[in-house]
Motif scaffolding. Sequence first.
Motif, PDB file in Angstrom:
ATOM      1  N   GLY A   2     -12.051  -7.882   0.953  1.00 46.47           N
ATOM      2  CA  GLY A   2     -12.208  -6.312   0.340  1.00 46.47           C
ATOM      3  C   GLY A   2     -10.976  -5.982  -0.322  1.00 46.47           C
ATOM      4  O   GLY A   2      -9.820  -6.625  -0.149  1.00 46.47           O
ATOM      5  N   MET A   3     -11.005  -4.663  -0.990  1.00 43.98           N
ATOM      6  CA  MET A   3      -9.804  -4.166  -1.446  1.00 43.98           C
ATOM      7  C   MET A   3      -9.338  -2.997  -0.644  1.00 43.98           C
ATOM      8  O   MET A   3     -10.235  -2.186  -0.364  1.00 43.98           O
ATOM      9  N   LEU A   4      -8.109  -3.066  -0.316  1.00 46.73           N
ATOM     10  CA  LEU A   4      -7.563  -1.525   0.337  1.00 46.73           C
ATOM     11  C   LEU A   4      -6.618  -0.906  -0.842  1.00 46.73           C
ATOM     12  O   LEU A   4      -5.920  -1.366  -1.515  1.00 46.73           O
ATOM     13  N   MET A   5      -6.852   0.469  -0.932  1.00 51.11           N
ATOM     14  CA  MET A   5      -6.089   1.201  -1.535  1.00 51.11           C
ATOM     15  C   MET A   5      -5.144   2.241  -0.759  1.00 51.11           C
ATOM     16  O   MET A   5      -5.790   2.783   0.242  1.00 51.11           O
ATOM     17  N   GLY A   6      -3.812   2.431  -1.080  1.00 52.94           N
ATOM     18  CA  GLY A   6      -3.059   3.232  -0.706  1.00 52.94           C
ATOM     19  C   GLY A   6      -2.180   4.016  -1.420  1.00 52.94           C
ATOM     20  O   GLY A   6      -2.640   4.087  -2.962  1.00 52.94           O
ATOM     21  N   PRO A   7      -1.467   4.931  -1.134  1.00 57.14           N
ATOM     22  CA  PRO A   7      -0.613   5.739  -2.187  1.00 57.14           C
ATOM     23  C   PRO A   7       0.076   5.198  -3.038  1.00 57.14           C
ATOM     24  O   PRO A   7       0.230   5.587  -4.160  1.00 57.14           O
ATOM     25  N   HIS A   8       0.548   4.093  -2.501  1.00 58.29           N
ATOM     26  CA  HIS A   8       1.574   3.045  -3.571  1.00 58.29           C
ATOM     27  C   HIS A   8       0.705   2.082  -4.540  1.00 58.29           C
ATOM     28  O   HIS A   8       1.244   1.760  -5.479  1.00 58.29           O
ATOM     29  N   GLY A   9      -0.379   1.446  -3.866  1.00 54.12           N
ATOM     30  CA  GLY A   9      -0.857   0.479  -4.735  1.00 54.12           C
ATOM     31  C   GLY A   9      -1.966  -0.124  -3.781  1.00 54.12           C
ATOM     32  O   GLY A   9      -2.703   0.353  -3.005  1.00 54.12           O
ATOM     33  N   LEU A  60       0.681  -1.267   0.093  1.00 56.46           N
ATOM     34  CA  LEU A  60      -0.082   0.022  -0.094  1.00 56.46           C
ATOM     35  C   LEU A  60       0.826   1.146  -0.034  1.00 56.46           C
ATOM     36  O   LEU A  60       0.424   2.384  -0.563  1.00 56.46           O
ATOM     37  N   PHE A  61       1.858   1.284   0.677  1.00 61.25           N
ATOM     38  CA  PHE A  61       2.899   2.329   0.827  1.00 61.25           C
ATOM     39  C   PHE A  61       4.357   2.561   0.322  1.00 61.25           C
ATOM     40  O   PHE A  61       4.982   3.436   0.378  1.00 61.25           O
ATOM     41  N   GLY A  62       4.468   1.070  -0.217  1.00 62.65           N
ATOM     42  CA  GLY A  62       5.854   1.137  -0.797  1.00 62.65           C
ATOM     43  C   GLY A  62       6.686   0.152  -0.228  1.00 62.65           C
ATOM     44  O   GLY A  62       6.787   0.052   1.069  1.00 62.65           O
ATOM     45  N   PRO A  63       7.871  -0.419  -1.078  1.00 62.57           N
ATOM     46  CA  PRO A  63       8.858  -1.173  -0.435  1.00 62.57           C
ATOM     47  C   PRO A  63       9.757  -0.691   0.718  1.00 62.57           C
ATOM     48  O   PRO A  63      10.081   0.409   0.679  1.00 62.57           O
ATOM     49  N   GLY A  64       9.554  -1.722   1.941  1.00 56.13           N
ATOM     50  CA  GLY A  64      10.287  -0.964   3.018  1.00 56.13           C
ATOM     51  C   GLY A  64       9.624  -0.061   4.117  1.00 56.13           C
ATOM     52  O   GLY A  64      10.168   0.325   4.928  1.00 56.13           O
ATOM     53  N   TYR A  65       8.416   0.278   3.575  1.00 54.36           N
ATOM     54  CA  TYR A  65       7.663   1.319   4.448  1.00 54.36           C
ATOM     55  C   TYR A  65       7.496   0.741   5.839  1.00 54.36           C
ATOM     56  O   TYR A  65       7.241  -0.313   6.082  1.00 54.36           O
ATOM     57  N   GLN A  66       7.659   1.820   6.740  1.00 52.07           N
ATOM     58  CA  GLN A  66       7.291   1.741   8.000  1.00 52.07           C
ATOM     59  C   GLN A  66       6.308   2.546   8.716  1.00 52.07           C
ATOM     60  O   GLN A  66       6.357   3.888   8.371  1.00 52.07           O
ATOM     61  N   LEU A  67       5.191   1.940   9.156  1.00 53.40           N
ATOM     62  CA  LEU A  67       4.078   2.689   9.946  1.00 53.40           C
ATOM     63  C   LEU A  67       4.897   3.999  10.888  1.00 53.40           C
ATOM     64  O   LEU A  67       5.556   3.541  11.636  1.00 53.40           O
ATOM     65  N   LYS A  68       4.144   5.081  10.905  1.00 52.06           N
ATOM     66  CA  LYS A  68       4.580   6.220  12.096  1.00 52.06           C
ATOM     67  C   LYS A  68       3.439   6.329  12.964  1.00 52.06           C
ATOM     68  O   LYS A  68       2.359   6.486  12.547  1.00 52.06           O
ATOM     69  N   PRO A  69       3.915   5.952  14.085  1.00 52.38           N
ATOM     70  CA  PRO A  69       3.155   6.173  15.307  1.00 52.38           C
ATOM     71  C   PRO A  69       2.555   7.662  15.362  1.00 52.38           C
ATOM     72  O   PRO A  69       3.512   8.328  15.265  1.00 52.38           O
ATOM     73  N   MET A  70       1.339   7.829  15.580  1.00 55.73           N
ATOM     74  CA  MET A  70       0.811   9.163  15.584  1.00 55.73           C
ATOM     75  C   MET A  70       0.285   9.381  17.021  1.00 55.73           C
ATOM     76  O   MET A  70       0.496  10.602  17.580  1.00 55.73           O
ATOM     77  N   LYS A  71      -0.423   8.280  17.885  1.00 57.30           N
ATOM     78  CA  LYS A  71      -0.913   8.393  19.115  1.00 57.30           C
ATOM     79  C   LYS A  71      -0.890   7.198  19.806  1.00 57.30           C
ATOM     80  O   LYS A  71      -1.413   6.045  19.147  1.00 57.30           O
ATOM     81  N   ASP A  72      -0.467   7.246  20.969  1.00 54.37           N
ATOM     82  CA  ASP A  72      -0.301   5.789  21.526  1.00 54.37           C
ATOM     83  C   ASP A  72      -1.701   5.583  22.241  1.00 54.37           C
ATOM     84  O   ASP A  72      -2.649   6.295  22.498  1.00 54.37           O
ATOM     85  N   LEU A  73      -2.160   4.264  21.881  1.00 55.35           N
ATOM     86  CA  LEU A  73      -3.458   3.606  22.681  1.00 55.35           C
ATOM     87  C   LEU A  73      -3.042   3.216  24.195  1.00 55.35           C
ATOM     88  O   LEU A  73      -2.178   3.406  24.390  1.00 55.35           O
ATOM     89  N   TYR A  74      -4.376   3.057  24.722  1.00 54.21           N
ATOM     90  CA  TYR A  74      -4.267   2.698  26.177  1.00 54.21           C
ATOM     91  C   TYR A  74      -3.453   1.404  26.410  1.00 54.21           C
ATOM     92  O   TYR A  74      -2.553   1.244  27.333  1.00 54.21           O
TER      93      TYR A  74
END
Length: 252
Positions: free
Chosen positions: A163-170, A85-99
């Motif tokens: 279902g189908m997911l769509m991201g900026p890369h694919g 979805l976001f490209g090879p080697g992509y790592q999620l960026k934490p935005m907000k910690d959950l409980y």
Amino acid sequence: MNARFLEKFGFFWIFIDKSEKTQKFGVSMSSSTQPKISRDLIEQLVREQVYAAMKQPAPRLAPNKLLVNISARHCHLTQEAVEALFGPGYQLKPMKDLYQHGQYAAKETVTLIGPRSRVISNLRILGPCRNLNQVELAYTDSIALGFDIPVKMSGDIAGTPGGMLMGPHGYFEMKEGIIRAQPHVHMHPDDASYYGVKHLDTMKLKVHGALGMTFDNLVVRVDPSFKLEVHIDTDEGNACGLKPDTFCELIQ
Ligand SMILES: [Zn+2]
């Protein structure tokens, strides 16, 4: 006032008037002093002093305060899906910690495309990556998309719709994994011991307030990494009018 029991703890006072048939207590905060300790600690100190004044043993207290949170629609993804979805080697960026320890809402979102080409955009990804792909929707979301989705525990996705997911890369096609999450409570073993339940038992969640509602099939999930927290979805939270100050209790 000769039988008055009065004690001072820094900036708050405990007052018990023993002349009344029913004992009362109250806490008054000094307006000139900003609170420096938590409400939980105040309540604990008040409780201890009240029972000590009545010369009665304090009741056994729950080890942790019950938190009931609404989970908005979201997805859990594998690293493979994130890279599609976001490209090879992509790592999620934490935005907000959950409980729950280590869990976070990622900055990244995806678009979910349903069977009738209807879409839900800005579907939040929760990290870190897992070993399966799962989308958790409220029932209203599934109607909007044209799905009929089953109520399932997280991870129990065999035979559920995909279902189908769509991201900026694919795109990434999910063969299965779209569910409505079963209302559940996360518990540390200490909490499970206090409530007398074990992993995958069911309890009831009583939500007080103007609407007042009881969830009869709240599934208990016990793990040493968990903190006491109930998860219901947006439909369920709206139905019972849950607000941050709504009193809730777990009952057998
Ligand atoms: Zn949960």
